[in-house]
Design a protein around this motif. Structure first.
Motif, PDB file in Angstrom:
ATOM      1  N   SER A  20      10.239 -18.867  18.730  1.00  0.00           N
ATOM      2  CA  SER A  20      10.497 -18.780  19.916  1.00  0.00           C
ATOM      3  C   SER A  20      10.199 -17.449  20.512  1.00  0.00           C
ATOM      4  CB  SER A  20      12.433 -19.381  20.634  1.00  0.00           C
ATOM      5  OG  SER A  20      11.901 -20.396  19.719  1.00  0.00           O
ATOM      6  N   CYS A  21      10.903 -16.029  19.718  1.00  0.00           N
ATOM      7  CA  CYS A  21      10.491 -15.191  19.915  1.00  0.00           C
ATOM      8  C   CYS A  21       9.300 -14.670  20.114  1.00  0.00           C
ATOM      9  CB  CYS A  21      11.328 -14.063  18.713  1.00  0.00           C
ATOM     10  SG  CYS A  21      12.967 -14.003  18.166  1.00  0.00           S
ATOM     11  N   TRP A  70       7.627 -15.905  23.342  1.00  0.00           N
ATOM     12  CA  TRP A  70       8.510 -15.118  24.289  1.00  0.00           C
ATOM     13  C   TRP A  70       7.863 -13.930  24.226  1.00  0.00           C
ATOM     14  CZ3 TRP A  70      10.867 -17.088  28.274  1.00  0.00           C
ATOM     15  CH2 TRP A  70      11.819 -15.874  28.528  1.00  0.00           C
ATOM     16  N   ALA A 113       9.304 -16.546  31.802  1.00  0.00           N
ATOM     17  CA  ALA A 113       9.964 -17.257  31.850  1.00  0.00           C
ATOM     18  C   ALA A 113       9.009 -19.127  31.869  1.00  0.00           C
ATOM     19  CB  ALA A 113      11.825 -18.209  32.054  1.00  0.00           C
ATOM     20  N   ALA A 125       5.550 -18.536  29.485  1.00  0.00           N
ATOM     21  CA  ALA A 125       6.090 -19.019  28.779  1.00  0.00           C
ATOM     22  C   ALA A 125       5.949 -20.820  28.803  1.00  0.00           C
ATOM     23  CB  ALA A 125       7.366 -18.542  28.296  1.00  0.00           C
ATOM     24  N   SER A 126       6.055 -21.463  29.332  1.00  0.00           N
ATOM     25  CA  SER A 126       5.859 -22.970  30.070  1.00  0.00           C
ATOM     26  C   SER A 126       5.016 -23.812  29.976  1.00  0.00           C
ATOM     27  CB  SER A 126       7.377 -23.291  30.544  1.00  0.00           C
ATOM     28  OG  SER A 126       8.870 -22.255  30.917  1.00  0.00           O
ATOM     29  N   VAL A 170       9.387 -23.586  21.805  1.00  0.00           N
ATOM     30  CA  VAL A 170      10.058 -23.716  22.540  1.00  0.00           C
ATOM     31  C   VAL A 170      11.206 -24.059  23.170  1.00  0.00           C
ATOM     32  CG1 VAL A 170       9.796 -25.381  24.767  1.00  0.00           C
ATOM     33  CG2 VAL A 170       7.512 -24.732  23.538  1.00  0.00           C
ATOM     34  N   LEU A 228      13.769 -21.851  22.990  1.00  0.00           N
ATOM     35  CA  LEU A 228      14.390 -20.462  23.876  1.00  0.00           C
ATOM     36  C   LEU A 228      15.226 -20.220  24.315  1.00  0.00           C
ATOM     37  CD1 LEU A 228      10.363 -21.568  25.740  1.00  0.00           C
ATOM     38  CD2 LEU A 228      11.015 -19.377  24.392  1.00  0.00           C
ATOM     39  N   VAL A 258      16.808 -14.332  21.393  1.00  0.00           N
ATOM     40  CA  VAL A 258      15.458 -14.577  21.811  1.00  0.00           C
ATOM     41  C   VAL A 258      15.550 -13.690  23.256  1.00  0.00           C
ATOM     42  CG1 VAL A 258      13.603 -16.133  23.862  1.00  0.00           C
ATOM     43  CG2 VAL A 258      14.755 -16.666  21.466  1.00  0.00           C
ATOM     44  N   HIS A 273      18.657 -15.574  31.337  1.00  0.00           N
ATOM     45  CA  HIS A 273      17.741 -16.058  30.856  1.00  0.00           C
ATOM     46  C   HIS A 273      17.904 -17.463  31.093  1.00  0.00           C
ATOM     47  CE1 HIS A 273      14.807 -16.245  27.485  1.00  0.00           C
ATOM     48  NE2 HIS A 273      15.812 -16.831  26.706  1.00  0.00           N
ATOM     49  N   LEU A 328      15.089 -20.104  32.553  1.00  0.00           N
ATOM     50  CA  LEU A 328      14.441 -20.793  31.933  1.00  0.00           C
ATOM     51  C   LEU A 328      13.766 -22.172  31.995  1.00  0.00           C
ATOM     52  CD1 LEU A 328      14.957 -19.962  27.706  1.00  0.00           C
ATOM     53  CD2 LEU A 328      12.718 -20.524  28.753  1.00  0.00           C
TER      54      LEU A 328
END
Length: 553
Positions: A197-198, A201, A208, A211-212, A246, A249, A254, A280, A284
């Motif tokens: 996850s990190c 990111w 976000a 990343a998605s 994912v 996240l 993260v 955060h 997301l």
């Protein structure tokens, strides 16, 4: 022998790239000068790999290929937009602006860099050359992270907006392939265990939405679809690792990742950290709903090996519960979008949960029950066929027995009236209680979330800033977002082509804004506006300012 095999794979991709670089379609997209320059660079890379007497070391050749990969990605910022040829019989087949030729070149450029390294999970013995190549590739990826504004705009427009049924499936597949090869390159350079996850990111620069988009591109990719790029042999390992990334996240590590280099000790108060974590997770939730990522994630979990279902389903339920708790506070329509994505899969999700998650000592874990209770508020109740599974009845009975604490955020009552009928009801106070518990405020509304607005500097590298904060004349008249494929109606209104096609599908022949008669075929692409959009995106992120920032990939 392994090095020779890798070189052969790189040569094969370079040969494919050489053909793509000299194709008429790429010339139409980026101009003859850039197309010829790219062809010369590809030829140089082929020479240094094919001719052992060239005099270049392995890592020098790798540096040349990484430079080539960077140049391929940057082509997405240089559309050679020209008016379409009015004599063409089918304007939908015309190449204009960013299209399939550029997308294929970008994907092939990334594939060249990835093929310099062994596949994920390979036990090949390490040597000094491989170490240098990995460092070179990671440096390239760190720079590319700041050079993807135009590319991210196109990928968002194609992969996350509702596309017109007439849009080219090859372009969507090529954009998915870019995501696949970008993450493959990163995974091979860092190692399979570092696709976390990190790491995701960091690659997305804490964005976000970006990343998605990347995650959706990889997880929705299927080798059976129309695809012009090579497919990495370690795709399955990549998709599994990325799926876990994912689902992780929303974690606190993260959320505070980009803070760690500037904040030490306990300088940040607890309430501020709680608000930052909620912020955060809210971002997301918004990104997942906007990209329709939740349905993609569920399909990926469902398609995983049965032996992995328990681990992935527990993570999925926790992920969804976090999203739903925060959506209740921030934006109710985002919860509706989540429900829309989950609705058709409710029965499958119930059955998978019951069959894959094993209770310990006859009891499900309290945290799992707590998350299921939040999820039950939006899922359709199990149908009689689903209730034939005894494992599901056991799960529902424990939910009905108030086995999850009320402070968890859901008051659950269930009535099992007959062997084939189960009703689950969650009180209206569940949403407020859940959200308050999530941000640490106890019963009540909890602390106010920070503003979601970003500073001007932050917006320059943020995909959401590009999509949401564009000038009004560069936005779709329907959804208010940045235009990627603009068309102009006879009345002078400008729409995103896919958004207009969807609206006309719901009400055929009627303009969604004016009510006047309208057909998609009567709305030509606004080429000059597309050029303005590309220029605006370029101006938002000057590379000299962006490169001075550190990206710890």
């Amino acid at each position: 022998m392994e090095r020779a095999a890798r070189n052969r794979r790189v040569v094969e991709v370079l040969q494919h790239l050489h053909r793509a670089a000299s194709a008429p379609g790429l010339v139409a997209n980026v101009g003859l000068v850039r197309s010829e320059a790219l062809s010369r660079r590809v030829s140089r890379c082929l020479e240094c790999l094919v001719d052992p007497l060239d005099g270049l070391s392995q890592h020098e050749a790798s540096a040349l290929i990484c430079d080539l990969s960077r140049e391929c990605v940057q082509l997405a910022s240089f559309d050679n937009v020209e008016p379409p040829d009015e004599s063409a019989e089918d304007t939908d087949d015309l190449i204009w602006g960013f299209g399939l030729p550029v997308a294929e070149v970008v994907g092939l450029g990334l594939a060249c860099a990835a093929e310099l390294l062994p596949p994920l999970g390979c036990d090949e013995e390490q040597d000094s050359d491989l170490t240098v190549i990995r460092q070179t590739i990671l440096s390239m990826l760190g720079e590319l992270a700041f050079d993807m504004d135009c590319l991210s705009m196109h990928m968002y427009g194609s992969l996350c907006r509702e596309a017109s049924p007439r849009d080219d499936a090859k372009l969507a597949a090529a954009l998915q392939g870019i995501s696949v090869w970008l993450l493959t390159t990163l995974g091979r350079a860092t190692g399979l265990d570092q696709i976390t996850s990190c790491t995701l990111w960091e690659l997305a620069l804490g964005d976000a939405l970006w990343a998605s988009v990347l995650a959706k591109g990889v997880l929705s990719f299927a080798t059976c679809q129309v695809f012009a790029l090579p497919v990495p042999e370690d795709l399955a390992l990549l998709q599994y690792a990325l799926l876990k990334a994912v689902l992780g996240l929303p974690a606190a590590d993260v959320a505070f990742l980009r803070e760690s280099s500037t904040v030490t000790g306990n300088q940040v108060p607890i309430y501020a950290r709680e608000a930052s974590l909620a912020q955060h997770r809210a971002e997301l939730a918004l990104a997942a709903a906007e990209c329709r990522l939740i349905e993609t994630v569920f399909e990926a979990v469902k398609a995983a090996e049965p032996a992995l279902h328990e681990e992935l389903l527990c993570a999925l339920v926790a992920f969804l519960a976090i999203m739903l708790r925060l959506q209740c506070v921030i934006r109710p329509n985002i919860e509706a979008a989540t429900c829309y994505q989950l609705g058709p899969h409710s029965q499958d999700l119930w059955i998978l949960l019951a069959k894959a998650v094993r209770p310990l000592g006859g009891r499900f874990a309290p945290a799992f029950l707590q998350d299921c209770a939040v999820l039950a508020r939006v899922l359709r109740p199990p149908d009689p066929e689903a209730l034939d599974h005894p494992e599901l009845r056991q799960l529902l009975q424990q939910l009905a027995g108030n086995s999850c604490p009320s402070s968890a955020g859901a008051e659950v009552s269930a009535t099992i009236a007959a062997p084939t009928t189960t009703t689950i009801t969650i009180t209206a106070s569940a949403a407020a209680t859940a959200a308050a518990a999530e941000v640490g405020g106890g019963p009540g509304p909890g602390p106010k979330l920070p503003s979601t607005g970003a500073s001007a500097a932050e917006q320059r590298t943020d995909l959401r800033g590009l999509v949401k904060n564009a000038p009004p004349h560069l936005c779709c008249a329907l959804d208010g977002k940045l235009l990627v494929d603009p068309v102009r109606s006879p009345q002078g209104l400008v729409f995103e082509r896919g958004s207009l096609a969807r609206a006309l599908g719901a009400r055929p022949g009627v303009c969604p804004l004016t009510g006047a008669p309208l057909e998609l075929e009567a709305c030509p692409r606004a080429v000059e506006l597309r050029a303005q959009v590309t220029q605006w995106v370029r101006n938002r992120a000057p590379s000299t300012q962006r490169r001075c920032q550190h990206v710890p990939i």
